[in-house]
Design a protein around this motif. Structure first.
Motif, PDB file in Angstrom:
ATOM      1  N   TYR A 147      -0.793  12.582  -6.412  1.00  0.00           N
ATOM      2  CA  TYR A 147      -1.238  12.428  -7.672  1.00  0.00           C
ATOM      3  C   TYR A 147      -0.244  12.591  -8.838  1.00  0.00           C
ATOM      4  O   TYR A 147       0.083  11.889  -9.624  1.00  0.00           O
ATOM      5  CB  TYR A 147      -2.592  12.718  -8.030  1.00  0.00           C
ATOM      6  CG  TYR A 147      -2.998  12.234  -9.214  1.00  0.00           C
ATOM      7  CD1 TYR A 147      -3.975  11.439  -9.380  1.00  0.00           C
ATOM      8  CD2 TYR A 147      -2.703  12.909 -10.525  1.00  0.00           C
ATOM      9  CE1 TYR A 147      -4.470  10.543 -10.442  1.00  0.00           C
ATOM     10  CE2 TYR A 147      -3.017  12.265 -11.675  1.00  0.00           C
ATOM     11  CZ  TYR A 147      -4.053  11.126 -11.843  1.00  0.00           C
ATOM     12  OH  TYR A 147      -4.508  10.629 -12.812  1.00  0.00           O
ATOM     13  N   PHE A 148       0.264  13.916  -8.576  1.00  0.00           N
ATOM     14  CA  PHE A 148       1.193  14.380  -9.511  1.00  0.00           C
ATOM     15  C   PHE A 148       2.678  14.140  -9.214  1.00  0.00           C
ATOM     16  O   PHE A 148       3.679  14.702  -9.644  1.00  0.00           O
ATOM     17  CB  PHE A 148       0.989  15.750  -9.902  1.00  0.00           C
ATOM     18  CG  PHE A 148      -0.259  16.256 -10.374  1.00  0.00           C
ATOM     19  CD1 PHE A 148      -0.106  16.119 -11.853  1.00  0.00           C
ATOM     20  CD2 PHE A 148      -1.324  16.448  -9.696  1.00  0.00           C
ATOM     21  CE1 PHE A 148      -1.323  16.470 -12.355  1.00  0.00           C
ATOM     22  CE2 PHE A 148      -2.349  16.958 -10.509  1.00  0.00           C
ATOM     23  CZ  PHE A 148      -2.429  16.908 -11.647  1.00  0.00           C
ATOM     24  N   SER A 149       3.025  12.968  -8.279  1.00  0.00           N
ATOM     25  CA  SER A 149       4.240  12.379  -7.935  1.00  0.00           C
ATOM     26  C   SER A 149       5.162  13.606  -7.215  1.00  0.00           C
ATOM     27  O   SER A 149       6.464  13.741  -7.512  1.00  0.00           O
ATOM     28  CB  SER A 149       5.020  11.856  -9.109  1.00  0.00           C
ATOM     29  OG  SER A 149       4.435  10.869  -9.867  1.00  0.00           O
ATOM     30  N   GLU A 150       4.627  14.266  -6.344  1.00  0.00           N
ATOM     31  CA  GLU A 150       5.433  15.646  -5.860  1.00  0.00           C
ATOM     32  C   GLU A 150       5.559  15.436  -4.294  1.00  0.00           C
ATOM     33  O   GLU A 150       6.155  16.321  -3.786  1.00  0.00           O
ATOM     34  CB  GLU A 150       4.707  16.922  -6.223  1.00  0.00           C
ATOM     35  CG  GLU A 150       4.584  17.445  -7.587  1.00  0.00           C
ATOM     36  CD  GLU A 150       5.796  17.641  -8.230  1.00  0.00           C
ATOM     37  OE1 GLU A 150       6.972  17.804  -7.506  1.00  0.00           O
ATOM     38  OE2 GLU A 150       6.068  17.895  -9.540  1.00  0.00           O
ATOM     39  N   MET A 151       5.065  14.063  -3.931  1.00  0.00           N
ATOM     40  CA  MET A 151       5.242  13.951  -2.544  1.00  0.00           C
ATOM     41  C   MET A 151       6.422  13.155  -1.921  1.00  0.00           C
ATOM     42  O   MET A 151       6.582  11.795  -2.459  1.00  0.00           O
ATOM     43  CB  MET A 151       4.028  13.473  -1.865  1.00  0.00           C
ATOM     44  CG  MET A 151       2.741  14.300  -1.643  1.00  0.00           C
ATOM     45  SD  MET A 151       3.038  15.639  -0.606  1.00  0.00           S
ATOM     46  CE  MET A 151       3.342  14.707   1.058  1.00  0.00           C
ATOM     47  N   PRO A 152       7.386  13.516  -1.529  1.00  0.00           N
ATOM     48  CA  PRO A 152       8.540  12.724  -1.226  1.00  0.00           C
ATOM     49  C   PRO A 152       8.401  12.152   0.228  1.00  0.00           C
ATOM     50  O   PRO A 152       9.121  12.448   1.404  1.00  0.00           O
ATOM     51  CB  PRO A 152       9.729  13.878  -0.885  1.00  0.00           C
ATOM     52  CG  PRO A 152       8.991  15.187  -0.577  1.00  0.00           C
ATOM     53  CD  PRO A 152       7.622  15.193  -1.293  1.00  0.00           C
ATOM     54  N   TRP A 153       7.666  10.933   0.263  1.00  0.00           N
ATOM     55  CA  TRP A 153       7.087  10.500   1.324  1.00  0.00           C
ATOM     56  C   TRP A 153       8.395   9.993   2.193  1.00  0.00           C
ATOM     57  O   TRP A 153       8.291   9.966   3.477  1.00  0.00           O
ATOM     58  CB  TRP A 153       6.214   9.340   1.070  1.00  0.00           C
ATOM     59  CG  TRP A 153       4.975   9.811   0.875  1.00  0.00           C
ATOM     60  CD1 TRP A 153       4.328   9.621  -0.440  1.00  0.00           C
ATOM     61  CD2 TRP A 153       3.908  10.683   1.271  1.00  0.00           C
ATOM     62  NE1 TRP A 153       3.219  10.015  -0.650  1.00  0.00           N
ATOM     63  CE2 TRP A 153       2.665  10.616   0.406  1.00  0.00           C
ATOM     64  CE3 TRP A 153       3.846  11.240   2.517  1.00  0.00           C
ATOM     65  CZ2 TRP A 153       1.742  11.411   0.887  1.00  0.00           C
ATOM     66  CZ3 TRP A 153       2.624  11.840   2.910  1.00  0.00           C
ATOM     67  CH2 TRP A 153       1.663  12.124   2.030  1.00  0.00           C
TER      68      TRP A 153
END
Length: 233
Positions: free
Chosen positions: A186-192
């Motif tokens: 949600y907080f744009s912290e996942m480098p998928w």
């Protein structure tokens, strides 16, 4: 896996962006428990949690058992109640090796992930905004992101040889991990893009009916990334 438990009415006290609260919502959904939701603000002195849980922390489930009020404080008690009430194993595997692995992974998120990632990144991205402590600190963000990537690397390695985190079936470890990572997402912290096996594992969990309510959560002043609610991200 056993059949889901029958559907008692339960009341859930939770904070939408608390990973443990999210895991409780997922587990209740997977068990097909009919429950009402009451979002709470644990940081407020008059929060009802202080009346029902000595730690003042979410999540808390209240239900009736044989005409008596049953109060389940925090995630471990809620997961235990779900498993005890189900007709056969539901979110814990039967195989003793996979049960042990489920418990290991659960402890990993409760301790190391909470201490090394959430306590840093969620403090900077979420707690500071709530408590009006100023903008995120660049050093704190860098430290939290480095810790997050380390943990994601460990999960990636596990999933390269497994269908689910603990082995052959989805367990409470998968729900707990997905709850934590969904907040980071949600907080744009996942480098998928850097963790393809992890992304492939997360996508079907994200598509489950139990996950849909989480995708509707919104944190004031912060919009989620475009892919957050996209089931084919």
């Amino acid at each position: 896996m056993g059949a889901p438990m029958s559907s008692p009415v339960a009341a859930l006290l939770h904070y939408p962006f608390d990973p443990a609260s999210r895991a409780a919502r997922l587990a209740l959904g997977e068990a097909r428990v009919e429950f009402s939701e009451s979002p709470v603000k644990p940081w407020e002195p008059d929060c009802i949690l202080n009346q029902v849980n000595p730690t003042g922390m979410p999540p808390v489930v209240r239900t009736l058992l044989d005409g008596r009020t049953l109060t389940l404080c925090e995630l471990g008690a809620i997961l235990g109640w779900i498993e005890d009430s189900a007709r056969g194993p539901l979110l814990m595997p039967v195989d003793p090796v996979e049960r042990a692995e489920t418990r290991r992974l659960t402890a990993w998120f409760e301790r190391r992930f909470n201490d090394e990632v959430n306590a840093v990144l969620l403090h900077e991205r979420l707690e500071k905004a709530i408590l009006k402590l100023g903008p995120p600190d660049a050093r704190g963000l860098r430290q939290g992101r480095e810790a997050l990537r380390h943990h994601l690397g460990e999960l990636e390695n596990l999933l390269e040889g497994r269908d689910w985190l603990a082995g052959r079936r989805m367990t409470q470890a998968d729900l707990i991990a997905a709850a934590h990572l969904s907040v980071m997402d949600y907080f744009s912290e996942m480098p998928w893009a850097s963790f393809p096996a992890l992304k492939a594992w997360y996508a079907p969990i994200k598509s489950r009916p139990s996950f849909r309510p989480l995708l509707g959560d919104r944190f004031p002043g912060v919009a989620p990334p475009v892919h957050y609610a996209d089931l084919d991200f």
